[in-house]
Motif scaffolding. Structure first.
Motif, short mmCIF file in Angstrom:
data_model
loop_
_atom_site.label_atom_id
_atom_site.label_comp_id
_atom_site.label_asym_id
_atom_site.label_seq_id
_atom_site.Cartn_x
_atom_site.Cartn_y
_atom_site.Cartn_z
N GLU A 48 67.02 143.38 58.19
CA GLU A 48 65.95 143.03 59.12
C GLU A 48 65.69 141.53 59.13
O GLU A 48 65.52 140.92 60.17
CB GLU A 48 64.67 143.78 58.77
CG GLU A 48 64.78 145.28 58.98
CD GLU A 48 65.13 145.66 60.41
OE1 GLU A 48 64.64 144.97 61.33
OE2 GLU A 48 65.90 146.60 60.62
N SER A 97 68.56 139.77 60.69
CA SER A 97 68.57 139.96 62.14
C SER A 97 67.49 139.11 62.82
O SER A 97 67.71 138.55 63.89
CB SER A 97 68.47 141.45 62.47
OG SER A 97 67.37 141.73 63.28
N ASN A 98 66.34 138.94 62.17
CA ASN A 98 65.33 138.04 62.73
C ASN A 98 65.83 136.60 62.75
O ASN A 98 65.59 135.87 63.72
CB ASN A 98 64.04 138.12 61.92
CG ASN A 98 63.25 139.38 62.21
OD1 ASN A 98 63.58 140.12 63.13
ND2 ASN A 98 62.22 139.62 61.43
N GLY A 110 61.77 145.67 61.08
CA GLY A 110 61.15 144.38 61.19
C GLY A 110 60.72 143.68 59.93
O GLY A 110 61.03 144.09 58.80
#
Ligand code: ADP
Ligand code: MG
Length: 673
Positions: free
Chosen positions: A55, A58-59, A147
């Motif tokens: 996560e 990926s952010n 997230g």
């Protein structure tokens, strides 16, 4: 010492240094939602804890994408960053993992909006769907980007330092939280644009402080992130010069997977790429990969998931998962432009060499090139589904269970591909009651050349369908009937008129061509009864017809040959829509006991009640709703009571209650008579 100011309301507190020149730390409470999420997430994700790294990477990758994209159009951006990268440092001594990127960064407001509240993100959707049951929740995780907050699965403190690349934003900000309900914000000095995230690992997660381990996790979940990811160990005992002199090697494979020749890509690589793209922890059922060269060149890599996201069936508008790149620069989630709704489960990447990089959504809307790509996406998706069908077996059945319903929408949405889509649909039938077991081709093969139609019956569920009087004639002739029980089926049959030249026909239709009737009707008696019933029912019905097909049931509704079926009416009504008034046709089984009794009786009240019951029964069996259920029950009770009297005391006339409607007392006293 820093001065701490507690500020639970979102009023704008003084920021910047205070009168003594010391930085002000502002404390804020999380949104109630965030608080709830953090608690649930830590439990539900415990066994999948490694995904926090996916996560955060990926952010970081999103932030780099955003910067690259924005740099194309916005000359005011502060960053002249030439080497986009994601750095992960393992600091065993401080029990800390640090993830840093030189992407777009965040302004102070963005930090508050994106990290202090649940913005529109995968996190919000995740929260909405949490059931509170750990096992179920853990299963759902794969379907979301969960997230930023996943950092708290492993950390007891998270520090975010960030500086936005936006023009005019010259302050940097530090966000700190232990994930327990509050966070602090403070303005800091920070030169580089981008974001640095410090994870202070909780005691039972410090086994992750191992660079090799971290590399393994990155390769597992994030190998195809298109920016280099570096992992290094910060060990004060280490000689620093070593890391300085040797050129660093990124842990991941940054060459965009879809640009590589198919023959060089292994199944594992495709599967891992799909996982990163979709967040799905299960391997895809199938994929298809094409490079199209010519006056318009593009690459396309599409996946069929093996499981449906939880909200696929009803959430028709939330489409994501088909990403548009232009020359390997991520432009946007373009599922809306590239995928029809009925293929909303397809995931993948389209990379065009010919679209202009500064393309906007509006331009995309009516770009002829995109129209062409969209047609190719549809064609290749259907090819892929057909291949899965050819292979058959459990993966194909699973596809049907997961996506069969959604695919049916294509019959309505995509008339050009109607026959192809129809060929992929599966139903239950009177021959094979297993859901999704019979294709239209199976049906026709069993029915043989002489079959004049594909027969179907729409109903609310299978048991209702199987009990339907409409099927009596088909059972006795051993003619297979498809049982359509999905809500979308009621629409489907209004758009799919034939398959391979054979018309689709409703078994409930009044216009049933029966060469050898099951019922030889005494036409005089039939007419007489029909006339009496029609007179009794008046405006409640269209026609009353003696049936040539009913053998067991007393009555049934004959559907209009064209027009809305009962199922459809019910669905529209439930959706709060105005449904045009409609008078059903009633078919009666003249040889049935009840009808014979009615014919013998000259009691008008009795016949009127029986006629109403015959209609209400037929409506009920068809899944229709009764306008007056209480009236129905009362009438049935009166008829039962009069029947009991008739058999108990031969002389009793069923007509003796002419004086008024029976109530509970009089029917119970009739029972005692
Ligand atoms: P999502 O990625 O689905 O939007 P997240 O919870 O992962 O949800 O992230 C929330 C938001 O925080 C992101 O949309 C982004 O605006 C911001 N954000 C998170 N990490 C970064 C980062 N490294 N750089 C810039 N912005 C970030
Ligand atoms: Mg994210």
């Amino acid at each position: 010492m820093n001065q701490t100011q507690t500020e639970n309301q979102n009023e704008n507190p003084a920021d910047g240094p205070n009168a003594n020149g010391e930085p002000v730390i502002e404390t804020r409470a999380f949104d109630a939602e965030v608080h709830q999420l953090l608690k649930l997430m830590i439990n539900a994700l415990y066994s999948n804890r490694e995904i926090f790294l996916r996560e955060l990477v990926s952010n970081a990758s999103d932030a780099l994408d955003k910067l690259r994209f924005q740099a194309l159009t916005d000359s005011g951006l502060q960053s002249a960053e030439q080497n986009p990268a994601i750095e992960i440092s393992v600091d065993a001594e401080k029990h800390m993992l640090v993830i840093e990127d030189n992407g777009i960064g965040m302004t102070r407001d963005e930090v508050v909006d994106h990290i202090g509240t649940i913005a529109r993100s995968g996190t919000a959707r995740f929260l909405e769907s949490l059931s509170g049951d750990q096992k179920t929740d853990a299963k759902m995780i794969g379907q979301f980007g969960v997230g930023f907050y996943s950092a708290f699965i492993v950390s007891d403190k998270v520090v975010v330092e960030t500086r936005s690349a936006s023009a005019g934003s010259d302050e940097a900000v530090r966000w700190v939280s232990d994930g327990k309900g509050e966070y602090t914000l403070e303005t800091i000095e920070r030169e580089p644009v981008g974001t640095r995230i410090e994870l202070h690992l909780a005691e039972d997660h410090r086994d992750l402080l191992d660079a090799e381990r971290v590399k393994g996790i990155v390769q597992h979940y994030s190998n195809h992130v298109s920016f280099p990811i570096y992992v290094q160990s910060i060990d004060p005992a280490d000689d620093e010069s070593e890391t300085e002199s040797t050129p660093r090697k990124s842990v991941n494979d940054t060459q965009a997977l879809w640009t590589r020749p198919k023959t060089e890509i292994s199944d594992d690589e495709y599967t891992e790429f799909y996982g990163g793209l979709s967040g799905d922890l299960q391997a895809p059922a199938k994929w298809t990969h094409h490079h199209v060269e010519g006056n318009q060149s593009y690459s396309m890599l599409l996946f069929l998931p093996s499981q449906a996201p939880y909200d696929l069936a009803w959430n028709r508008d939330d489409r994501h998962g088909l990403k548009l790149y232009i020359q390997r620069v991520f432009i946007m989630d373009a599922a809306e432009q590239l995928l029809p709704r009925y293929l909303r489960f397809v995931r993948g990447v389209v990379d065009s060499a010919d679209l202009p990089l500064n393309v906007s959504r509006e331009i995309l809307q009516d770009s002829p090139l995109l129209t062409k790509i969209r047609a190719a996406v549809v064609r290749r998706s259907l090819d892929m589904i057909e291949k899965l069908a050819e292979q058959g077996g459990e993966p194909w059945q699973q596809f049907q269970r997961e996506f069969g319903n959604v695919l049916k929408e294509g019959i309505i949405e995509d008339p050009d591909n109607r026959e192809r889509i129809a060929g992929l649909l599966h139903f239950a039938s009177t021959t094979s009651t297993q859901p999704y077991s019979v294709s239209l081709a199976d049906y026709l093969e069993r029915a043989g050349d002489e079959a004049d139609a594909v027969w179907y019956l729409t109903a609310e569920n299978q048991s209702q369908a199987l009990a339907s009087p409409h099927l009596e004639a088909f059972f006795s002739r051993q003619v297979e009937v498809l049982l359509l029980t999905d809500p979308v089926d009621a629409w489907l049959v209004n758009h799919l008129f034939e398959y391979q030249g054979k018309p689709l026909k409703s078994a409930a239709s009044g216009q049933l061509d029966i060469d050898e009737p099951d019922q030889v009707v005494d036409s005089k008696q039939g007419e007489r009864l029909a006339g009496r019933i029609k007179k009794a029912l008046g405006d409640r019905v269209g026609n009353v017809l003696p049936s040539r097909r009913l053998t067991e049931s007393a009555s049934c509704i004959a559907e209009e040959a064209s027009g809305m079926n009962l199922q459809m009416r019910r669905i529209l009504k439930q959706a709060g829509q105005d449904v045009p008034e409609y008078k059903p046709d009633l078919e009666i089984n003249v040889s049935h006991d009840l009808l014979q009794r009615l014919d013998r009786s000259d009691d008008d009240v009795y016949s009127a009640e029986l006629a109403q019951v015959l209609l209400d029964q037929a409506l009920l069996i068809d899944g229709g709703e009764l306008a007056d259920p209480t009236g129905f029950v009362k009438r049935v009770n009166r008829l039962l009571a009069s029947g009991a009297e008739a058999s108990g005391a031969e002389s009793a006339s069923p007509g003796r209650r002419e004086s008024g409607p029976a109530d509970e007392t009089s029917s119970s006293s009739a029972d005692q008579a």
